[in-house]
Enzyme design. Structure first.
Site, PDB file in Angstrom:
ATOM      1  CB  ALA A   1     -14.089  53.464 -36.556  1.00 62.91           C
ATOM      2  CE1 TYR A   2     -13.830  62.084 -38.443  1.00 62.62           C
ATOM      3  CE2 TYR A   2     -12.098  61.561 -40.022  1.00 62.62           C
ATOM      4  CZ  TYR A   2     -13.002  62.459 -39.481  1.00 62.62           C
ATOM      5  OH  TYR A   2     -13.081  63.733 -40.004  1.00 62.62           O
ATOM      6  CB  ALA A   3     -11.287  56.681 -42.620  1.00 60.28           C
TER       7      ALA A   3
ATOM      8  CG  ASP B   1     -11.396  63.887 -42.965  1.00 58.71           C
ATOM      9  OD1 ASP B   1     -10.341  63.553 -43.542  1.00 58.71           O
ATOM     10  OD2 ASP B   1     -11.411  64.472 -41.877  1.00 58.71           O
TER      11      ASP B   1
END
Length: 254
Positions: free
Chosen positions: A163-165, A151
């Site tokens: 957290a996603y990153a 991403d």
């Protein structure tokens, strides 16, 4: 599996039941590959893939038992042409509690840890485990690729999806490590998209704001990912690279 399917090169796509994964699976089927997809929930997309010859395997990659079952189901294929790690979950960070006490602090920590662990499990741990488990079949192919879908935020961070990153950044680092480990037998690369396609529920204001973030200011659609995948599959020389697919968003500065 039919004898005709056994003669085709096999490409595995995780998370192939919707959106980008579904589109790429359909297109790769049309190009003559035997496509294997994982999915968490049955959907019309999975039913359609099954009807057109894809091998669809239900698996929740937060579960080690499901990962083992997925690998065991792939044992029917002596060699794999590629594995494309597309399975993803987009969880926002939880709001912070306004006042910290011993009781609510522990609860908050547990909830934050659950989000962080879920993101790491699906985006970093599962690809790490699958790549290692499927290495013999990838090595058995004359040419093999591992492609990680990461991403744009992996390189710039995110204020609301930390957290996603972080999990996508971990996957990009695995790309670098694996490319060093597996060369020259297997090429390992990542594709890092920004906006690709909207959801039907996205309103006009959100769409306008999102489009303005990149220089190209368009919704490019899933075919951009497919073309990037084909580019990497057809290359004999590219490995250890993060292919930015962001419409020049990194240059769209204030």
């Amino acid at each position: 599996m039919t004898s005709k399917q056994q003669q085709k090169e096999v490409i595995v796509i995780t998370g192939g039941g919707q959106r980008v994964g579904l589109y790429c699976a359909n297109q790769l089927l049309q190009q003559g590959y035997q496509v294997v997809v994982s999915y968490r929930k049955h959907s019309p997309g999975i039913a359609a893939l099954y009807e057109t010859g894809a091998h669809c395997i239900k698996a929740d990659f937060t579960s080690l038992a499901d990962i083992a079952g997925f690998v065991e189901a792939l044992a029917v294929y002596p060699a794999l042409r590629a594995i494309i790690h597309n399975a993803s979950s987009w969880q926002a960070d939880l709001p912070l509690a306004p006042v910290a006490t011993t009781v609510n602090l522990l609860t908050q920590l547990e909830q934050d840890a659950a989000v962080f662990d879920a993101m790491q499990h699906i985006h970093a741990r599962a690809p790490y485990l699958l790549n290692r488990a499927l290495l013999p079949q990838l090595t058995a192919s004359n040419t093999a690729d591992i492609i990680h879908l990461t991403d744009f935020v992996a390189s710039v961070g995110s204020s609301k999806h930390q957290a996603y990153a972080a999990s996508k950044a971990a996957l990009e680092n695995l790309t670098l490590s694996l490319s060093r480990k597996l060369a020259p037998t297997i090429k390992v690369n990542a594709i890092a998209p920004a906006l690709l396609m909207f959801n039907e529920s996205d309103d006009a204001a959100y769409r306008e704001k999102a489009l303005a973030k990149s220089l190209m200011a368009i919704e490019p659609g899933p075919d951009e990912v497919l073309q990037s995948i084909l580019y990497l599959l057809n290359s004999r020389y590219i490995t250890g690279r993060i292919l930015a697919l962001d419409g020049g968003r990194h240059l769209n500065l204030p």
